[in-house]
Design an enzyme around this catalytic site. Structure first.
Site, PDB file in Angstrom:
ATOM      1  N   CYS A 387       0.836  -1.212   0.000  1.00  0.00           N
ATOM      2  CA  CYS A 387       0.000   0.000   0.000  1.00  0.00           C
ATOM      3  C   CYS A 387       0.869   1.259   0.000  1.00  0.00           C
ATOM      4  CB  CYS A 387      -0.926  -0.027   1.211  1.00  0.00           C
ATOM      5  SG  CYS A 387      -1.865   1.494   1.470  1.00  0.00           S
ATOM      6  N   CYS A 390      -0.107   4.052   2.478  1.00  0.00           N
ATOM      7  CA  CYS A 390       0.277   3.677   3.842  1.00  0.00           C
ATOM      8  C   CYS A 390       1.731   4.045   4.109  1.00  0.00           C
ATOM      9  CB  CYS A 390       0.102   2.178   4.050  1.00  0.00           C
ATOM     10  SG  CYS A 390      -1.553   1.541   3.793  1.00  0.00           S
TER      11      CYS A 390
END
Length: 490
Positions: A387, A390
């Site tokens: 991700c 993230c």
């Protein structure tokens, strides 16, 4: 949680590891090393020229895929970024065009920002490598995407009947010829190595093959009414085999898509084949019967890995068959290393909200972590190695940790990765260490995930001093609002 979390469309796709590594010979006597510094290095250095324009974020995101067709993200946060790769890879830029760039281990390359929709890679003092680095960017600019996950190109559209399907396939073939002709012209004007030219040709042909498979997939309902859907896919087996195996994502995905369509698996998506026990056995038998050599090695290795990731119980018979059929033992060693690495985690799958410590030796329940930090505010960071958003927040989390050092605030990192090795690798890259870094072992089924509907990441949750959830979706660490919330409840 990979099945739940698909939040960044440009990051959800595939890139590659190419089969052979370009190495410079080491001078000296046979069997000796005259200069250790001359040995090939697997560390890549990427330098960004200047700072990104206002239209871009302060970070640049890429991804690539390994030899088991698993995605790895790379975030270029600073002017110079270093990382290791085990062989040549195609980096794909996380933008709509997903432009690929072929990168070799040990080299240093620069990135120049050409505007809102294009980055240009080049190698200082090496015109041939610069030409190679820029080829696919030019192809994408002139002819459209060569890589994508979601079938969205005009030549993959739905059609009325099989006759129209064949017409659209001629469009795909024509596009392939346009790209091959451009390759000839490009190499005349901008010299490249023979190895790169061969790879580019293979990549263009494989793209056309996969375009046809995605066309079939988009028209599967019509095809099933008129003719055999699986037979159309099977007709491509000879094409795939004639291309010859090369270790990169476009070819990986063409192999996987062909099996998925021909076998009629229950789900055609980013996670590939081997979604349930029935799919696993049908795919294994089909691969064993229809392929050989390294294509079969790759497909079986990917299937076993995918089956393990989907928590299937793999029959001993198929493990033994995998062992006996393999030509390239690398796949055997890689798959069994992964299975062994995940063995500890698998033994703790039962139950809810189980967290594996970063050292891989301790498992505890989330409620036990809350109890341990009673009397402190807790910020839970749900993330994953793949991700990009993230990982973009990680430097801001580090600043918050520094700001609240010595105060009753603790930051708890909880990865939702499905694979232990990927989590550990990303944690090391991001400088995560200490006790409060965990892998959520049953992310798909964890009651905490379901209760608070953690269907996308990054996700940040503020836990009170008594272990109660104060805010189940806080602002991100890069936003002032999170610090304001912490100060309010501190």
């Amino acid at each position: 949680m990979n099945r739940l979390i698909h939040i960044f469309v440009f990051f959800i796709a595939f890139a590659v590891l190419i089969s052979s590594c370009r190495q410079n010979p080491v001078k000296g006597k046979p069997g000796t090393v005259s200069d250790i510094s001359a040995l090939p290095d697997d560390t890549v250095t990427i330098r960004i020229d200047g700072t990104p324009g206002k239209e871009r974020s302060s970070s640049v995101f890429f991804y690539y895929h390994d030899s088991l067709s698993q995605t790895h993200g790379i975030t270029l946060k600073t002017e110079t970024t270093k990382f290791k790769i085990s062989g040549p890879v195609l980096f794909l830029e996380s933008t709509e065009k997903q432009t690929p760039f072929l990168i070799y281990p040990g080299e240093t390359v620069n990135i120049k920002n050409l505007g809102t929709d294009s980055l240009r890679f080049y190698a200082k003092g090496n015109p041939e490598r610069t030409n190679e680095l820029d080829f696919f960017r030019q192809v994408v600019q002139k002819t459209g995407n060569m890589w994508y996950f979601y079938p969205s190109m005009y030549y993959q559209r739905r059609v009325k009947d099989v006759a129209q399907l064949k017409i659209v396939e001629t469009t795909i073939d024509s596009l392939k010829n346009v790209r091959l002709n451009y390759l000839k012209t490009y190499t005349l004007n901008y010299p490249v190595s023979n190895a790169f030219a061969d790879f580019a040709k293979h990549c263009i042909a494989t793209t056309a093959l996969r375009d046809s498979l995605l066309l079939y997939h988009n028209n599967r309902a019509m095809i099933s009414e008129k003719t055999s859907y699986s037979n159309l896919a099977k007709s491509k087996i000879r094409n795939l085999s004639s291309l010859g195996f090369k270790d990169y994502a476009i070819f990986h995905r063409a192999c996987i898509d062909l099996v998925s369509i021909a076998v009629g698996t229950t789900k055609f998506d980013i996670d590939g084949i081997g979604k349930n026990d029935q799919d696993f056995i049908r795919c294994f038998d089909f691969i064993e019967k229809n392929f050989d050599g390294q294509i079969r090695d790759f497909l079986l290795a990917h299937l076993l890995y995918s089956g393990k990731k989907n928590r299937l119980t793999i029959p001993k018979y198929h493990l033994d068959q995998f062992d006996s059929l393999l030509v390239n033992r690398w796949y055997f060693n890689k798959v069994h290393t992964i299975l062994q690495e995940n063995h500890i985690a698998e033994s703790f799958k039962k139950g809810s909200n189980k967290l594996l410590s970063l050292n891989g030796k301790r498992v505890q329940d989330l409620k036990d972590v809350f109890s341990k930090h009673r009397g402190k505010l807790m910020i839970l960071d749900f993330w994953a190695s793949w991700c990009s958003p993230c990982r973009m927040e990680m430097p801001y989390i580090a600043k918050l940790k520094e700001h609240y050092q010595g105060k009753n605030v603790v930051f708890i990192s909880i990865s939702t990765d499905s694979e232990v090795g990927g989590w550990k690798k990303a944690a090391k890259e991001e400088g995560l260490n200490g006790e409060e870094n965990y892998l959520l072992l049953n992310a798909d089924d964890a009651s905490f995930v379901k209760k608070y509907n953690i269907s996308s990441i990054p996700r940040y949750i503020l836990i009170g001093k008594s272990g109660e959830v104060l805010v189940d979706n806080t602002p991100r660490p890069s936003e002032q609002g999170l610090m304001d919330l912490i100060d309010k409840h501190l």
